[in-house]
Design a protein around this motif. Structure first.
Motif, PDB file in Angstrom:
ATOM      1  N   ALA A   1       9.781 -39.106  -5.779  1.00  0.00           N
ATOM      2  CA  ALA A   1       9.772 -39.967  -4.596  1.00  0.00           C
ATOM      3  C   ALA A   1       9.670 -39.133  -3.319  1.00  0.00           C
ATOM      4  CB  ALA A   1      11.037 -40.829  -4.574  1.00  0.00           C
ATOM      5  N   TRP A   2      10.411 -38.028  -3.263  1.00  0.00           N
ATOM      6  CA  TRP A   2      10.341 -37.172  -2.081  1.00  0.00           C
ATOM      7  C   TRP A   2       8.970 -36.522  -1.950  1.00  0.00           C
ATOM      8  CZ3 TRP A   2      15.619 -34.290  -3.097  1.00  0.00           C
ATOM      9  CH2 TRP A   2      16.671 -35.207  -2.903  1.00  0.00           C
ATOM     10  N   ALA A   3       8.418 -36.081  -3.079  1.00  0.00           N
ATOM     11  CA  ALA A   3       7.078 -35.486  -3.046  1.00  0.00           C
ATOM     12  C   ALA A   3       6.050 -36.503  -2.558  1.00  0.00           C
ATOM     13  CB  ALA A   3       6.700 -34.968  -4.430  1.00  0.00           C
ATOM     14  N   ALA A   4       6.232 -37.764  -2.941  1.00  0.00           N
ATOM     15  CA  ALA A   4       5.337 -38.823  -2.471  1.00  0.00           C
ATOM     16  C   ALA A   4       5.436 -38.979  -0.957  1.00  0.00           C
ATOM     17  CB  ALA A   4       5.672 -40.137  -3.169  1.00  0.00           C
ATOM     18  N   CYS A   5       6.646 -38.872  -0.427  1.00  0.00           N
ATOM     19  CA  CYS A   5       6.832 -38.962   1.028  1.00  0.00           C
ATOM     20  C   CYS A   5       6.123 -37.815   1.737  1.00  0.00           C
ATOM     21  CB  CYS A   5       8.317 -38.947   1.376  1.00  0.00           C
ATOM     22  SG  CYS A   5       9.205 -40.436   0.890  1.00  0.00           S
ATOM     23  N   PHE A   6       6.253 -36.601   1.193  1.00  0.00           N
ATOM     24  CA  PHE A   6       5.544 -35.462   1.776  1.00  0.00           C
ATOM     25  C   PHE A   6       4.032 -35.691   1.719  1.00  0.00           C
ATOM     26  CE2 PHE A   6       9.329 -32.775   0.243  1.00  0.00           C
ATOM     27  CZ  PHE A   6      10.012 -32.979   1.427  1.00  0.00           C
ATOM     28  N   GLY A   7       3.572 -36.239   0.599  1.00  0.00           N
ATOM     29  CA  GLY A   7       2.144 -36.506   0.463  1.00  0.00           C
ATOM     30  C   GLY A   7       1.656 -37.551   1.446  1.00  0.00           C
ATOM     31  N   ILE A   8       2.443 -38.594   1.663  1.00  0.00           N
ATOM     32  CA  ILE A   8       2.078 -39.633   2.628  1.00  0.00           C
ATOM     33  C   ILE A   8       1.998 -39.051   4.036  1.00  0.00           C
ATOM     34  CG2 ILE A   8       2.872 -41.769   3.725  1.00  0.00           C
ATOM     35  CD1 ILE A   8       4.121 -42.500   0.988  1.00  0.00           C
ATOM     36  N   ALA A   9       2.986 -38.225   4.379  1.00  0.00           N
ATOM     37  CA  ALA A   9       2.999 -37.615   5.711  1.00  0.00           C
ATOM     38  C   ALA A   9       1.798 -36.705   5.912  1.00  0.00           C
ATOM     39  CB  ALA A   9       4.300 -36.833   5.908  1.00  0.00           C
ATOM     40  N   TRP A  10       1.517 -35.868   4.914  1.00  0.00           N
ATOM     41  CA  TRP A  10       0.384 -34.957   5.015  1.00  0.00           C
ATOM     42  C   TRP A  10      -0.934 -35.723   5.076  1.00  0.00           C
ATOM     43  CZ3 TRP A  10      -3.804 -34.101   1.774  1.00  0.00           C
ATOM     44  CH2 TRP A  10      -4.604 -32.990   2.090  1.00  0.00           C
ATOM     45  N   GLY A  11      -1.077 -36.740   4.236  1.00  0.00           N
ATOM     46  CA  GLY A  11      -2.308 -37.520   4.234  1.00  0.00           C
ATOM     47  C   GLY A  11      -2.529 -38.248   5.550  1.00  0.00           C
ATOM     48  N   THR A  12      -1.451 -38.801   6.118  1.00  0.00           N
ATOM     49  CA  THR A  12      -1.566 -39.500   7.401  1.00  0.00           C
ATOM     50  C   THR A  12      -1.948 -38.536   8.508  1.00  0.00           C
ATOM     51  OG1 THR A  12       0.133 -41.063   6.688  1.00  0.00           O
ATOM     52  CG2 THR A  12      -0.370 -40.981   9.032  1.00  0.00           C
TER      53      THR A  12
ATOM     54  N   LEU B   1       7.086 -32.972   9.431  1.00  0.00           N
ATOM     55  CA  LEU B   1       5.874 -33.774   9.334  1.00  0.00           C
ATOM     56  C   LEU B   1       6.209 -35.209   8.930  1.00  0.00           C
ATOM     57  CD1 LEU B   1       2.814 -33.711   9.568  1.00  0.00           C
ATOM     58  CD2 LEU B   1       2.694 -33.048   7.170  1.00  0.00           C
ATOM     59  N   CYS B   2       7.184 -35.370   8.045  1.00  0.00           N
ATOM     60  CA  CYS B   2       7.640 -36.718   7.686  1.00  0.00           C
ATOM     61  C   CYS B   2       8.151 -37.458   8.915  1.00  0.00           C
ATOM     62  CB  CYS B   2       8.746 -36.646   6.634  1.00  0.00           C
ATOM     63  SG  CYS B   2       8.160 -36.297   4.963  1.00  0.00           S
ATOM     64  N   SER B   3       8.868 -36.749   9.772  1.00  0.00           N
ATOM     65  CA  SER B   3       9.382 -37.369  10.982  1.00  0.00           C
ATOM     66  C   SER B   3       8.255 -37.773  11.923  1.00  0.00           C
ATOM     67  CB  SER B   3      10.338 -36.408  11.691  1.00  0.00           C
ATOM     68  OG  SER B   3      10.770 -36.936  12.930  1.00  0.00           O
ATOM     69  N   GLU B   4       7.276 -36.909  12.074  1.00  0.00           N
ATOM     70  CA  GLU B   4       6.155 -37.206  12.960  1.00  0.00           C
ATOM     71  C   GLU B   4       5.371 -38.433  12.492  1.00  0.00           C
ATOM     72  OE1 GLU B   4       3.776 -33.713  13.445  1.00  0.00           O
ATOM     73  OE2 GLU B   4       5.507 -32.468  13.944  1.00  0.00           O
ATOM     74  N   GLN B   5       5.358 -38.675  11.201  1.00  0.00           N
ATOM     75  CA  GLN B   5       4.666 -39.840  10.631  1.00  0.00           C
ATOM     76  C   GLN B   5       5.699 -40.799  10.022  1.00  0.00           C
ATOM     77  OE1 GLN B   5       1.640 -39.903  11.447  1.00  0.00           O
ATOM     78  NE2 GLN B   5       1.395 -37.744  11.967  1.00  0.00           N
ATOM     79  N   SER B   6       6.791 -41.015  10.743  1.00  0.00           N
ATOM     80  CA  SER B   6       7.940 -41.719  10.174  1.00  0.00           C
ATOM     81  C   SER B   6       7.641 -43.156   9.749  1.00  0.00           C
ATOM     82  CB  SER B   6       9.106 -41.700  11.162  1.00  0.00           C
ATOM     83  OG  SER B   6       8.724 -42.266  12.409  1.00  0.00           O
ATOM     84  N   LEU B   7       6.836 -43.878  10.525  1.00  0.00           N
ATOM     85  CA  LEU B   7       6.549 -45.266  10.156  1.00  0.00           C
ATOM     86  C   LEU B   7       5.792 -45.331   8.838  1.00  0.00           C
ATOM     87  CD1 LEU B   7       6.586 -48.281  10.760  1.00  0.00           C
ATOM     88  CD2 LEU B   7       4.512 -47.966  12.148  1.00  0.00           C
TER      89      LEU B   7
END
Length: 357
Positions: free
Chosen positions: A335-346, A296-302
Motif C-alpha cells: 500500500a505504501w509503495a502504491a502511494c509512492f507510485g501515485i505521487a511519482w506518476g502524478t 513527494l507524497c505531500s506535494e501530491q497529497s490530494l
C-alpha cells in the motif's frame, strides 16, 4: 514567506519539515484504512486521542497562514480557496464513485458493511445524486468534505481579520466552544452525518495554526525557545497518553472526534510543537534525497490520499482473510509503495504537461 523556515525541497518554496510530516501522515492514514491491520495497534488512532485528520488540518492551516503573509491582497487567495474547494469536491465525488464501483463489482463485504445500504443497493443514477447531495457517508473520504467546508468558510472572512490574529483565534475559540455541549451548532442532517467532522469545531484547529503563522517570527521563536516551554509540552502530551493508558473515565465530549474534543486538540497541538522543536531546520542534500518519496507524497497529497483510499479498499478482503503474521506487513508495504507510485506518476505527468504550479 517567513524566514523561520529555511530548508526548502528541491529549490521550491516548500518547507521540507511540513512535507515530511504530511507524507508520513498519508502513509499512516492508508494503513489505518486497511481493515484488521495489526499495525493499527501502534498507530495514534488506537489510543483514541487523534488520527491523521488532525495533522492534515493543522498543517493546512499553518501553510495557509504563510500564504497570507506573502500577499498584499486577499482576493487572489479567496479565488484560489474556492477553486481548490471545487477541485476537492470533484475529487471526492470521483473517488467515492470509483470506491462504490469497486465494492459492488468485487463484493468487498468488509467495506460494504461500513457504507450506507442505499449506496450499495440503489441504481447508479440514484447513487450519483446521493453523492452530490451529500446523502450517505463514504467513511474513507470524509476529510475531503471537511476541507471543502473549511476552505469555503475561510474564503468568506474579510481581509481585516488577518491583521489581528489574536482576535481571529478568540472568535474561532468561541465558535468551537459553542459546539462542545448540547445544543450543538452543526449542519442539518443528512449533510452533517455525511461530512462526519463538524466544520464549526474543526475550524478552530485550522485557524489556530493560521494565527500562529501570522504572529511575528521573533515572538514565536522567543516563546518556543523559552526553557520552560518544552518540558510543559512534554508533560501535557505525556499526561494525555497516561489518561488513556490507565483507562481513566473521561466525559465523552473531551475526546469526541466529530466535534474535536479538547483533549484531541491539545494532543495534536502539543505534538506539533514538540516535533517543531525536535526536527532540524536544515537537511543535508543526502537526507533530502532519502526523504524525497515522503515529501513527494505531500506535494501530491490530494492524489495520494484519494488513490491510497482506493488501494486500501482494493486490499480489504485480502487483509481481512489473512491469518499470517507476515502477510499484513507485506500488504502495508504494498500500500505504501502504491502511494509512492501515485505521487511519482502524478509529479511526472504534471512535469510532462507543464501543469506544475
Amino acid at each position: 514567506m517567513s524566514q523561520e523556515f529555511l530548508p526548502l525541497t528541491h529549490g521550491s518554496n516548500r518547507d521540507l519539515r511540513i512535507d515530511l510530516v504530511r507524507g508520513i501522515a498519508l502513509l499512516i492514514l492508508v494503513s489505518d484504512h486497511l481493515p484488521g491491520n495489526p499495525l493499527r495497534t501502534i498507530m495514534p488512532v488506537s489510543w483514541g486521542l487523534a488520527d491523521m485528520a488532525e495533522v492534515f488540518v493543522l498543517l493546512s492551516g499553518y501553510v495557509f497562514g504563510l500564504g497570507i503573509l506573502k500577499r498584499q491582497s486577499i482576493s487572489p487567495i479567496r479565488k484560489r480557496l474556492v477553486k481548490r474547494a471545487l477541485v476537492i469536491f470533484v475529487a471526492y465525488l470521483t473517488t467515492a464513485f470509483i470506491a462504490l464501483l469497486m465494492v459492488r463489482t468485487f463484493q468487498i463485504t468488509t467495506v460494504a458493511n461500513m457504507l450506507p445500504a442505499h449506496l450499495i443497493a440503489n441504481s447508479w443514477g440514484s447513487v450519483t445524486l446521493d453523492l452530490i447531495s451529500l446523502d450517505g457517508r463514504v467513511s474513507h473520504l470524509c476529510i475531503l468534505l471537511l476541507y471543502c467546508w473549511l476552505l469555503l468558510g475561510v474564503a468568506s472572512l474579510p481581509r481585516k481579520v488577518w491583521n489581528h490574529p489574536g482576535l481571529l483565534i478568540a472568535c474561532s475559540f468561541a465558535l468551537w466552544s459553542s459546539v462542545q455541549l448540547p445544543p450543538r451548532l452543526a449542519f442539518p442532517e443528512p449533510v452533517q452525518t455525511t461530512t462526519y467532522y463538524n466544520p464549526f469545531a474543526w475550524e478552530f484547529l485550522f485557524l489556530s495554526a493560521t494565527s500562529y503563522a501570522l504572529f511575528p517570527v521573533e515572538r514565536r521563536q522567543q516563546l518556543l525557545n523559552h526553557r520552560g516551554v518544552f518540558p510543559i509540552l512534554l508533560i501535557v502530551h505525556g499526561s494525555l497518553y497516561l489518561l488513556i493508558g490507565f483507562d481513566v473515565k473521561l466525559p465523552r465530549f473531551l475526546l469526541d472526534k466529530p466535534t474535536l474534543g479538547l483533549l484531541r486538540y491539545l494532543h495534536v497541538v502539543t505534538a506539533a510543537l514538540l516535533v517543531r522543536a525536535v526536527l532540524p531546520e536544515q537537511f543535508s542534500p543526502a537526507w533530502r534525497k532519502f526523504l524525497r518519496p515522503l515529501t513527494l507524497c505531500s506535494e501530491q497529497s490530494l492524489w495520494v490520499y484519494c488513490g491510497g483510499s482506493l488501494v486500501a479498499i482494493s486490499m480489504a478482503n485480502w487483509m481481512s482473510s489473512s491469518d499470517s503474521t507476515w502477510e499484513p506487513i507485506l500488504m502495508n508495504l504494498i500500500a505504501w509503495a502504491a502511494c509512492f507510485g501515485i505521487a511519482w506518476g502524478t509529479e511526472s505527468t504534471k512535469v510532462s504537461w507543464n501543469l506544475r504550479t
